[in-house]
Design a protein around this motif. Structure first.
Motif, PDB file in Angstrom:
ATOM      1  N   SER A 166     -18.411  31.719  24.875  1.00 29.75           N
ATOM      2  CA  SER A 166     -17.099  32.128  25.516  1.00 29.75           C
ATOM      3  C   SER A 166     -16.176  31.014  26.149  1.00 29.75           C
ATOM      4  O   SER A 166     -15.047  30.755  25.969  1.00 29.75           O
ATOM      5  CB  SER A 166     -17.326  33.032  26.812  1.00 29.75           C
ATOM      6  N   GLU A 167     -17.078  29.976  26.948  1.00 26.91           N
ATOM      7  CA  GLU A 167     -16.163  28.816  27.339  1.00 26.91           C
ATOM      8  C   GLU A 167     -15.682  27.926  26.314  1.00 26.91           C
ATOM      9  O   GLU A 167     -14.862  27.309  26.204  1.00 26.91           O
ATOM     10  CB  GLU A 167     -17.130  27.867  28.299  1.00 26.91           C
ATOM     11  N   CYS A 168     -16.506  27.859  25.088  1.00 24.09           N
ATOM     12  CA  CYS A 168     -16.116  26.813  23.978  1.00 24.09           C
ATOM     13  C   CYS A 168     -14.852  27.401  23.270  1.00 24.09           C
ATOM     14  O   CYS A 168     -14.054  26.693  23.060  1.00 24.09           O
ATOM     15  CB  CYS A 168     -17.307  26.702  23.043  1.00 24.09           C
ATOM     16  N   LEU A 177     -11.845  27.008  25.844  1.00 26.79           N
ATOM     17  CA  LEU A 177     -11.217  25.650  25.665  1.00 26.79           C
ATOM     18  C   LEU A 177     -10.622  25.181  24.641  1.00 26.79           C
ATOM     19  O   LEU A 177      -9.381  24.679  24.640  1.00 26.79           O
ATOM     20  CB  LEU A 177     -12.242  24.451  26.248  1.00 26.79           C
ATOM     21  N   SER A 178     -11.194  25.690  23.233  1.00 24.08           N
ATOM     22  CA  SER A 178     -10.709  25.388  22.084  1.00 24.08           C
ATOM     23  C   SER A 178      -9.371  26.258  21.798  1.00 24.08           C
ATOM     24  O   SER A 178      -8.229  25.877  21.572  1.00 24.08           O
ATOM     25  CB  SER A 178     -11.411  25.671  21.025  1.00 24.08           C
ATOM     26  N   HIS A 230      -6.402  32.185  18.133  1.00 16.24           N
ATOM     27  CA  HIS A 230      -7.549  32.453  18.212  1.00 16.24           C
ATOM     28  C   HIS A 230      -8.233  32.045  17.140  1.00 16.24           C
ATOM     29  O   HIS A 230      -9.698  31.718  17.035  1.00 16.24           O
ATOM     30  CB  HIS A 230      -7.772  34.088  18.469  1.00 16.24           C
ATOM     31  N   LYS A 231      -7.845  32.101  15.808  1.00 11.94           N
ATOM     32  CA  LYS A 231      -8.368  31.907  14.476  1.00 11.94           C
ATOM     33  C   LYS A 231      -8.510  30.222  14.683  1.00 11.94           C
ATOM     34  O   LYS A 231      -9.502  29.771  14.066  1.00 11.94           O
ATOM     35  CB  LYS A 231      -7.505  32.092  13.261  1.00 11.94           C
ATOM     36  N   GLN A 232      -7.612  29.456  14.993  1.00 13.08           N
ATOM     37  CA  GLN A 232      -7.856  27.961  14.961  1.00 13.08           C
ATOM     38  C   GLN A 232      -8.804  27.723  16.069  1.00 13.08           C
ATOM     39  O   GLN A 232      -9.813  27.004  15.878  1.00 13.08           O
ATOM     40  CB  GLN A 232      -6.340  27.289  15.615  1.00 13.08           C
ATOM     41  N   TRP A 268     -12.460  25.482  15.629  1.00 14.48           N
ATOM     42  CA  TRP A 268     -12.609  24.306  16.585  1.00 14.48           C
ATOM     43  C   TRP A 268     -13.754  24.280  17.187  1.00 14.48           C
ATOM     44  O   TRP A 268     -14.232  23.306  17.699  1.00 14.48           O
ATOM     45  CB  TRP A 268     -11.289  23.890  17.212  1.00 14.48           C
ATOM     46  N   CYS A 269     -14.436  25.516  17.643  1.00  6.81           N
ATOM     47  CA  CYS A 269     -15.338  25.732  18.528  1.00  6.81           C
ATOM     48  C   CYS A 269     -16.569  25.142  18.225  1.00  6.81           C
ATOM     49  O   CYS A 269     -17.157  26.030  17.178  1.00  6.81           O
ATOM     50  CB  CYS A 269     -15.428  27.179  18.851  1.00  6.81           C
ATOM     51  N   PHE A 270     -17.208  24.116  18.600  1.00  2.00           N
ATOM     52  CA  PHE A 270     -18.338  23.530  18.221  1.00  2.00           C
ATOM     53  C   PHE A 270     -19.610  24.303  18.163  1.00  2.00           C
ATOM     54  O   PHE A 270     -20.499  24.626  17.617  1.00  2.00           O
ATOM     55  CB  PHE A 270     -18.628  22.227  19.156  1.00  2.00           C
ATOM     56  N   ILE A 271     -19.606  25.476  19.359  1.00  2.00           N
ATOM     57  CA  ILE A 271     -20.831  26.372  19.606  1.00  2.00           C
ATOM     58  C   ILE A 271     -20.621  27.316  18.471  1.00  2.00           C
ATOM     59  O   ILE A 271     -21.627  27.629  17.924  1.00  2.00           O
ATOM     60  CB  ILE A 271     -20.889  26.877  21.128  1.00  2.00           C
ATOM     61  N   ALA A 272     -19.623  27.797  18.327  1.00  2.00           N
ATOM     62  CA  ALA A 272     -19.378  28.813  17.439  1.00  2.00           C
ATOM     63  C   ALA A 272     -19.815  28.568  15.887  1.00  2.00           C
ATOM     64  O   ALA A 272     -20.466  29.099  15.327  1.00  2.00           O
ATOM     65  CB  ALA A 272     -18.213  29.759  17.324  1.00  2.00           C
TER      66      ALA A 272
END
Length: 156
Positions: free
Chosen positions: A67-69, A72-73, A130-132, A136-140
């Motif tokens: 959620s946080e990643c 922030l992304s 949201h797609k971008q 970019w989300c390292f965790i996802a």
């Protein structure tokens, strides 16, 4: 900002009741998670696994990281496209399935961000960000299960 990044965490089991792990019910699942310079987190197993429901468990921490990643992304994606976000809140949920052999895995996480933007003209770009953010989300990008998004965009 290319490169390799390293993270360090200390996990300390604090659940010895005097006889260690002499039996499955003989020890507490209490753990302290620490990173230098930050407040410690009191953690445990989830309640169904004999943990303390008042403490954070690994499943909640994984959900929180996703959620946080994304948050922030997403904020970064909005800045790059000229979207002014004035509020962001996420009601995330995750599903974990036990496999019947004392293991299991997450099968899905759903993020439900409620985003408020400054102007009506920003709504479509805010939705597209949201797609971008997902890319970019390292965790996802590190998990092997789907992370879905059900965003709600409002103006205010």
């Amino acid at each position: 900002m290319n490169g390799e990044h390293h993270y360090h965490l200390r996990s300390t089991w604090t659940g010895d009741r005097g006889s260690g792990t002499s039996g499955y019910r003989d020890y507490d699942r209490a753990v302290t998670l620490e990173v230098d310079g930050k407040p410690a987190i009191a953690a445990s197993a989830d309640k169904p696994f004999r943990g303390d429901p008042a403490k954070w468990n690994p499943e909640e921490l994984l959900l929180a990281a996703l959620s946080e990643c994304h948050l922030l992304s997403y904020l970064h994606a909005c800045v790059t496209t000229g979207v002014v976000v004035t509020a962001y809140e996420d009601d995330a949920s995750g599903t974990m399935q036990e496999d019947g052999n004392s293991g299991g895995a997450f099968t899905e996480v759903v993020l439900r961000p409620r985003v408020r933007v400054a102007d009506e003209s920003m709504v479509e770009a805010a939705r597209a960000a949201h797609k971008q953010a997902r890319e970019w989300c390292f965790i996802a990008n590190s998990v092997n299960f789907p992370v879905r998004h059900e965003p709600e965009i409002t103006v205010g």
